[in-house]
Design a protein around this motif. Structure first.
Motif, mmCIF file in Angstrom:
data_model
loop_
_atom_site.group_PDB
_atom_site.id
_atom_site.type_symbol
_atom_site.label_atom_id
_atom_site.label_comp_id
_atom_site.label_asym_id
_atom_site.label_seq_id
_atom_site.Cartn_x
_atom_site.Cartn_y
_atom_site.Cartn_z
ATOM 1 N N GLN A 56 0.827 -1.202 0.000
ATOM 2 C CA GLN A 56 0.000 0.000 0.000
ATOM 3 C C GLN A 56 0.867 1.260 0.000
ATOM 4 N N GLN A 57 1.967 1.222 0.742
ATOM 5 C CA GLN A 57 2.880 2.366 0.743
ATOM 6 C C GLN A 57 3.516 2.564 -0.627
ATOM 7 N N ARG A 58 3.895 1.473 -1.286
ATOM 8 C CA ARG A 58 4.484 1.575 -2.618
ATOM 9 C C ARG A 58 3.502 2.195 -3.604
ATOM 10 N N ILE A 59 2.249 1.815 -3.481
ATOM 11 C CA ILE A 59 1.221 2.394 -4.344
ATOM 12 C C ILE A 59 1.084 3.882 -4.057
ATOM 13 N N GLY A 60 1.078 4.240 -2.771
ATOM 14 C CA GLY A 60 0.975 5.640 -2.403
ATOM 15 C C GLY A 60 2.157 6.472 -2.881
ATOM 16 N N GLN A 61 3.316 5.842 -2.946
ATOM 17 C CA GLN A 61 4.533 6.538 -3.386
ATOM 18 C C GLN A 61 4.673 6.547 -4.905
ATOM 19 N N GLY A 62 3.801 5.834 -5.589
ATOM 20 C CA GLY A 62 3.854 5.789 -7.038
ATOM 21 C C GLY A 62 4.818 4.779 -7.611
ATOM 22 N N SER A 63 5.382 3.915 -6.771
ATOM 23 C CA SER A 63 6.326 2.911 -7.260
ATOM 24 C C SER A 63 5.642 1.612 -7.666
ATOM 25 N N ARG A 64 4.319 1.535 -7.453
ATOM 26 C CA ARG A 64 3.534 0.399 -7.943
ATOM 27 C C ARG A 64 2.192 0.925 -8.422
ATOM 28 N N SER A 70 -7.935 -7.021 -2.590
ATOM 29 C CA SER A 70 -8.119 -8.426 -2.953
ATOM 30 C C SER A 70 -6.881 -8.968 -3.659
ATOM 31 N N VAL A 71 -6.281 -8.150 -4.520
ATOM 32 C CA VAL A 71 -5.048 -8.550 -5.209
ATOM 33 C C VAL A 71 -3.902 -8.670 -4.204
ATOM 34 N N ILE A 72 -3.764 -7.674 -3.342
ATOM 35 C CA ILE A 72 -2.662 -7.690 -2.374
ATOM 36 C C ILE A 72 -2.825 -8.834 -1.380
ATOM 37 N N ASP A 73 -4.057 -9.108 -0.947
ATOM 38 C CA ASP A 73 -4.289 -10.227 -0.027
ATOM 39 C C ASP A 73 -3.960 -11.565 -0.685
ATOM 40 N N ALA A 74 -4.272 -11.699 -1.968
ATOM 41 C CA ALA A 74 -3.928 -12.939 -2.675
ATOM 42 C C ALA A 74 -2.415 -13.119 -2.742
ATOM 43 N N GLU A 75 -1.699 -12.029 -2.949
ATOM 44 C CA GLU A 75 -0.231 -12.099 -2.957
ATOM 45 C C GLU A 75 0.298 -12.447 -1.570
ATOM 46 N N ALA A 76 -0.292 -11.849 -0.539
ATOM 47 C CA ALA A 76 0.130 -12.148 0.836
ATOM 48 C C ALA A 76 -0.133 -13.605 1.189
ATOM 49 N N ALA A 77 -1.263 -14.132 0.736
ATOM 50 C CA ALA A 77 -1.582 -15.543 1.003
ATOM 51 C C ALA A 77 -0.567 -16.463 0.344
ATOM 52 N N GLN A 78 -0.126 -16.105 -0.851
ATOM 53 C CA GLN A 78 0.901 -16.908 -1.527
ATOM 54 C C GLN A 78 2.209 -16.885 -0.736
ATOM 55 N N LEU A 79 2.573 -15.736 -0.182
ATOM 56 C CA LEU A 79 3.783 -15.640 0.640
ATOM 57 C C LEU A 79 3.673 -16.512 1.887
ATOM 58 N N GLU A 150 -11.121 2.026 -3.130
ATOM 59 C CA GLU A 150 -10.922 1.577 -4.510
ATOM 60 C C GLU A 150 -11.573 2.537 -5.500
ATOM 61 N N SER A 151 -12.606 3.254 -5.071
ATOM 62 C CA SER A 151 -13.294 4.192 -5.960
ATOM 63 C C SER A 151 -12.361 5.285 -6.476
ATOM 64 N N VAL A 152 -11.352 5.638 -5.663
ATOM 65 C CA VAL A 152 -10.406 6.680 -6.078
ATOM 66 C C VAL A 152 -9.015 6.098 -6.338
ATOM 67 N N ARG A 153 -8.941 4.765 -6.341
ATOM 68 C CA ARG A 153 -7.694 4.059 -6.645
ATOM 69 C C ARG A 153 -6.522 4.566 -5.798
ATOM 70 N N ALA A 154 -6.783 4.628 -4.513
ATOM 71 C CA ALA A 154 -5.774 5.087 -3.559
ATOM 72 C C ALA A 154 -6.040 4.402 -2.229
ATOM 73 N N TYR A 155 -5.137 4.609 -1.285
ATOM 74 C CA TYR A 155 -5.287 4.060 0.063
ATOM 75 C C TYR A 155 -5.178 5.181 1.085
ATOM 76 N N LYS A 156 -6.022 5.119 2.112
ATOM 77 C CA LYS A 156 -5.809 6.035 3.230
ATOM 78 C C LYS A 156 -4.371 5.862 3.739
ATOM 79 N N PRO A 157 -3.726 6.947 4.098
ATOM 80 C CA PRO A 157 -4.241 8.290 4.335
ATOM 81 C C PRO A 157 -4.124 9.259 3.159
ATOM 82 N N ALA A 158 -4.218 8.798 1.931
ATOM 83 C CA ALA A 158 -4.211 9.701 0.779
ATOM 84 C C ALA A 158 -5.418 10.639 0.875
#
Length: 231
Positions: A56-64, A70-79, A150-158
């Protein structure tokens, strides 16, 4: 007793504030790895949480590019599966949705029900649209409206996430109360001009000495009393 006046709309954070997110993830991990002891569950939970926060931080920083929870949780479950040594697709898929099966805190349902008699009550969550829908149903959360970041494609605290709540509230920011168990969340809301109320939870992020939130409560019972005392 505190009395809160001049509030038109109440906005709640969901994960951690109204539902026990770590407890639900723990339950999902125990189900996926039934032979695990508490130390292993702690390790796997920490792995999951670190990954989610980092992405989520990477997304907020623009590096992802934006990816919903749901996508991130699926990746976390794989880890977690790789660390725990299982690879059954059905088990991994079930674990990936553990965040949709979280239990409410003891005062959450009654608090929402009481407040909804007096105010429009909104949920504002980083959870994806579909995940939030299923979480609300599982936990029994009843809203006038549930908003996903998800409506604004960002994560709090954006700031655009809090603007989403303000746009839906339809009134001045200082007449909207943001309620959360996370100081970082309330800082973001305060920066947009919203009033702020910290509610203590076992898994929250407590305020620091420099924080100047409007109110602090031990639970939703105190919050409800403060908001409805002037009604």
């Amino acid at each position: 007793m505190a009395v809160i006046r001049d509030i038109e709309v109440v906005v709640f954070d969901v994960l951690g504030t109204l539902v026990d997110e770590p407890g639900g993830l723990r339950a999902g991990i125990r189900e996926a790895v039934p032979t695990s002891d508490e130390a292993q569950v702690d390790e796997l939970l920490a792995l999951w949480q670190r990954y989610g926060e980092r992405e989520q931080q990477r997304i907020g920083q623009g590096s992802r590019a934006y990816a919903n929870t749901s996508v991130i949780d699926a990746e976390a479950a794989q880890l977690v599966a790789a660390r725990a040594g299982f690879a059954d697709p059905a088990t991994v898929a079930r674990l990936a949705t553990a965040g949709q099966r979280l239990s409410p805190w003891g005062d959450s349902l009654s608090g929402l029900e009481q407040l909804s008699r007096h105010f429009p009550v909104l949920g504002l969550s980083n959870a994806a649209h579909t995940a939030l829908l299923r979480l609300n149903a599982h936990a029994g959360l009843r809203w006038h409206q549930a908003l996903s970041a998800e409506s604004v494609r960002a994560y709090k605290p954006a700031p655009e996430v809090y603007q989403l709540a303000l746009d839906n509230a339809g009134c001045a920011p200082d007449r909207v109360l943001m309620v959360a168990a996370h100081a970082w969340d309330l800082r973001g809301a305060r920066a947009k001009g919203m009033r702020t109320a910290y509610v203590q939870r076992p898994v929250g992020d407590p305020p620091m000495s420099r924080d100047t939130f409007d109110w602090t409560f031990d639970g939703l019972g105190e919050l409800v009393a403060a908001l409805t005392g002037a009604k």
